[in-house]
Design a protein around this motif. Structure first.
Motif, PDB file in Angstrom:
ATOM      1  N   ILE A  35     -38.544  51.372  61.854  1.00  0.00           N
ATOM      2  CA  ILE A  35     -38.380  52.782  61.508  1.00  0.00           C
ATOM      3  C   ILE A  35     -39.560  53.610  61.993  1.00  0.00           C
ATOM      4  O   ILE A  35     -39.371  54.665  62.614  1.00  0.00           O
ATOM      5  N   SER A  36     -40.778  53.147  61.746  1.00  0.00           N
ATOM      6  CA  SER A  36     -41.950  53.926  62.162  1.00  0.00           C
ATOM      7  C   SER A  36     -42.024  54.055  63.685  1.00  0.00           C
ATOM      8  O   SER A  36     -42.327  55.131  64.211  1.00  0.00           O
ATOM      9  N   TRP A  37     -41.720  52.981  64.385  1.00  0.00           N
ATOM     10  CA  TRP A  37     -41.739  53.047  65.848  1.00  0.00           C
ATOM     11  C   TRP A  37     -40.633  53.956  66.362  1.00  0.00           C
ATOM     12  O   TRP A  37     -40.815  54.721  67.297  1.00  0.00           O
ATOM     13  N   ARG A  38     -39.460  53.904  65.745  1.00  0.00           N
ATOM     14  CA  ARG A  38     -38.359  54.736  66.201  1.00  0.00           C
ATOM     15  C   ARG A  38     -38.618  56.212  65.955  1.00  0.00           C
ATOM     16  O   ARG A  38     -38.142  57.061  66.705  1.00  0.00           O
ATOM     17  N   ILE A  39     -39.343  56.552  64.916  1.00  0.00           N
ATOM     18  CA  ILE A  39     -39.709  57.959  64.700  1.00  0.00           C
ATOM     19  C   ILE A  39     -40.537  58.451  65.882  1.00  0.00           C
ATOM     20  O   ILE A  39     -40.265  59.512  66.448  1.00  0.00           O
ATOM     21  N   VAL A  40     -41.520  57.668  66.279  1.00  0.00           N
ATOM     22  CA  VAL A  40     -42.351  58.030  67.437  1.00  0.00           C
ATOM     23  C   VAL A  40     -41.501  58.092  68.699  1.00  0.00           C
ATOM     24  O   VAL A  40     -41.548  59.068  69.462  1.00  0.00           O
ATOM     25  N   GLY A  41     -40.687  57.066  68.919  1.00  0.00           N
ATOM     26  CA  GLY A  41     -39.850  57.012  70.112  1.00  0.00           C
ATOM     27  C   GLY A  41     -38.814  58.123  70.152  1.00  0.00           C
ATOM     28  O   GLY A  41     -38.518  58.690  71.211  1.00  0.00           O
ATOM     29  N   THR A  42     -38.257  58.460  68.998  1.00  0.00           N
ATOM     30  CA  THR A  42     -37.239  59.505  68.936  1.00  0.00           C
ATOM     31  C   THR A  42     -37.836  60.879  69.220  1.00  0.00           C
ATOM     32  O   THR A  42     -37.215  61.706  69.898  1.00  0.00           O
ATOM     33  N   LEU A  43     -39.024  61.120  68.709  1.00  0.00           N
ATOM     34  CA  LEU A  43     -39.696  62.389  69.038  1.00  0.00           C
ATOM     35  C   LEU A  43     -39.924  62.504  70.539  1.00  0.00           C
ATOM     36  O   LEU A  43     -39.717  63.565  71.133  1.00  0.00           O
ATOM     37  N   ASP A  44     -40.312  61.407  71.152  1.00  0.00           N
ATOM     38  CA  ASP A  44     -40.496  61.388  72.605  1.00  0.00           C
ATOM     39  C   ASP A  44     -39.172  61.673  73.310  1.00  0.00           C
ATOM     40  O   ASP A  44     -39.106  62.510  74.219  1.00  0.00           O
ATOM     41  N   THR A  45     -38.109  61.003  72.879  1.00  0.00           N
ATOM     42  CA  THR A  45     -36.787  61.205  73.482  1.00  0.00           C
ATOM     43  C   THR A  45     -36.311  62.645  73.293  1.00  0.00           C
ATOM     44  O   THR A  45     -35.759  63.253  74.214  1.00  0.00           O
ATOM     45  N   LEU A  46     -36.543  63.198  72.113  1.00  0.00           N
ATOM     46  CA  LEU A  46     -36.149  64.575  71.832  1.00  0.00           C
ATOM     47  C   LEU A  46     -36.855  65.547  72.774  1.00  0.00           C
ATOM     48  O   LEU A  46     -36.218  66.418  73.378  1.00  0.00           O
ATOM     49  N   ILE A  47     -38.149  65.377  72.936  1.00  0.00           N
ATOM     50  CA  ILE A  47     -38.930  66.262  73.809  1.00  0.00           C
ATOM     51  C   ILE A  47     -38.497  66.126  75.264  1.00  0.00           C
ATOM     52  O   ILE A  47     -38.247  67.122  75.949  1.00  0.00           O
ATOM     53  N   VAL A  48     -38.373  64.902  75.733  1.00  0.00           N
ATOM     54  CA  VAL A  48     -37.961  64.680  77.126  1.00  0.00           C
ATOM     55  C   VAL A  48     -36.546  65.216  77.361  1.00  0.00           C
ATOM     56  O   VAL A  48     -36.293  65.893  78.363  1.00  0.00           O
ATOM     57  N   SER A  49     -35.643  64.942  76.425  1.00  0.00           N
ATOM     58  CA  SER A  49     -34.266  65.425  76.560  1.00  0.00           C
ATOM     59  C   SER A  49     -34.211  66.948  76.589  1.00  0.00           C
ATOM     60  O   SER A  49     -33.436  67.537  77.346  1.00  0.00           O
ATOM     61  N   TYR A  50     -35.011  67.575  75.757  1.00  0.00           N
ATOM     62  CA  TYR A  50     -35.039  69.038  75.730  1.00  0.00           C
ATOM     63  C   TYR A  50     -35.554  69.599  77.059  1.00  0.00           C
ATOM     64  O   TYR A  50     -34.992  70.553  77.604  1.00  0.00           O
ATOM     65  N   PHE A  51     -36.627  69.012  77.582  1.00  0.00           N
ATOM     66  CA  PHE A  51     -37.157  69.481  78.863  1.00  0.00           C
ATOM     67  C   PHE A  51     -36.149  69.284  79.996  1.00  0.00           C
ATOM     68  O   PHE A  51     -36.051  70.112  80.895  1.00  0.00           O
ATOM     69  N   LEU A  52     -35.381  68.198  79.952  1.00  0.00           N
ATOM     70  CA  LEU A  52     -34.409  67.927  81.005  1.00  0.00           C
ATOM     71  C   LEU A  52     -33.144  68.778  80.891  1.00  0.00           C
ATOM     72  O   LEU A  52     -32.573  69.185  81.906  1.00  0.00           O
ATOM     73  N   THR A  53     -32.696  69.029  79.651  1.00  0.00           N
ATOM     74  CA  THR A  53     -31.442  69.754  79.466  1.00  0.00           C
ATOM     75  C   THR A  53     -31.628  71.227  79.131  1.00  0.00           C
ATOM     76  O   THR A  53     -30.746  72.029  79.400  1.00  0.00           O
ATOM     77  N   GLY A  54     -32.735  71.554  78.485  1.00  0.00           N
ATOM     78  CA  GLY A  54     -32.960  72.925  78.044  1.00  0.00           C
ATOM     79  C   GLY A  54     -32.115  73.311  76.838  1.00  0.00           C
ATOM     80  O   GLY A  54     -32.086  74.472  76.441  1.00  0.00           O
TER      81      GLY A  54
END
Length: 88
Positions: A35-54
């Motif tokens: 869970i703790s690792w996925r929180i970190v990983g999910t924040l990363d995915t959210l940021i990258v996805s937002y930058f890629l998709t807008g």
């Protein structure tokens, strides 16, 4: 400084038996780590996805699916590695 060195020496020379090491990783600990690792990983995915998709809605959808699937995979990955004797 001397106290720090004494602590490091104590930790470095601490011996544990195989029995202690093999039972040290309980399933609940693996869940907490997942869970703790996925929180970190999910924040990363959210940021990258937002930058890629807008688009924050699309980025959130991607991050949510990523969170669930990778947490499950990480849990089983941890449990498998806990059974492997190599490096213990």
């Amino acid at each position: 400084m001397i106290v720090d060195q004494m602590i490091l020496d104590k930790v470095a020379t601490k011996k544990t038996s195989y029995e202690t090491d093999k039972s040290s990783e309980k399933p609940l600990r693996s869940i907490a780590k997942a869970i703790s690792w996925r929180i970190v990983g999910t924040l990363d995915t959210l940021i990258v996805s937002y930058f890629l998709t807008g688009e924050i809605a699309l980025a959130t959808s991607i991050a949510s699916i990523d969170f669930i699937t990778k947490m499950i995979l990480y849990f089983f990955h941890e449990r498998i590695w806990n059974r492997i004797k190599w490096g213990k």
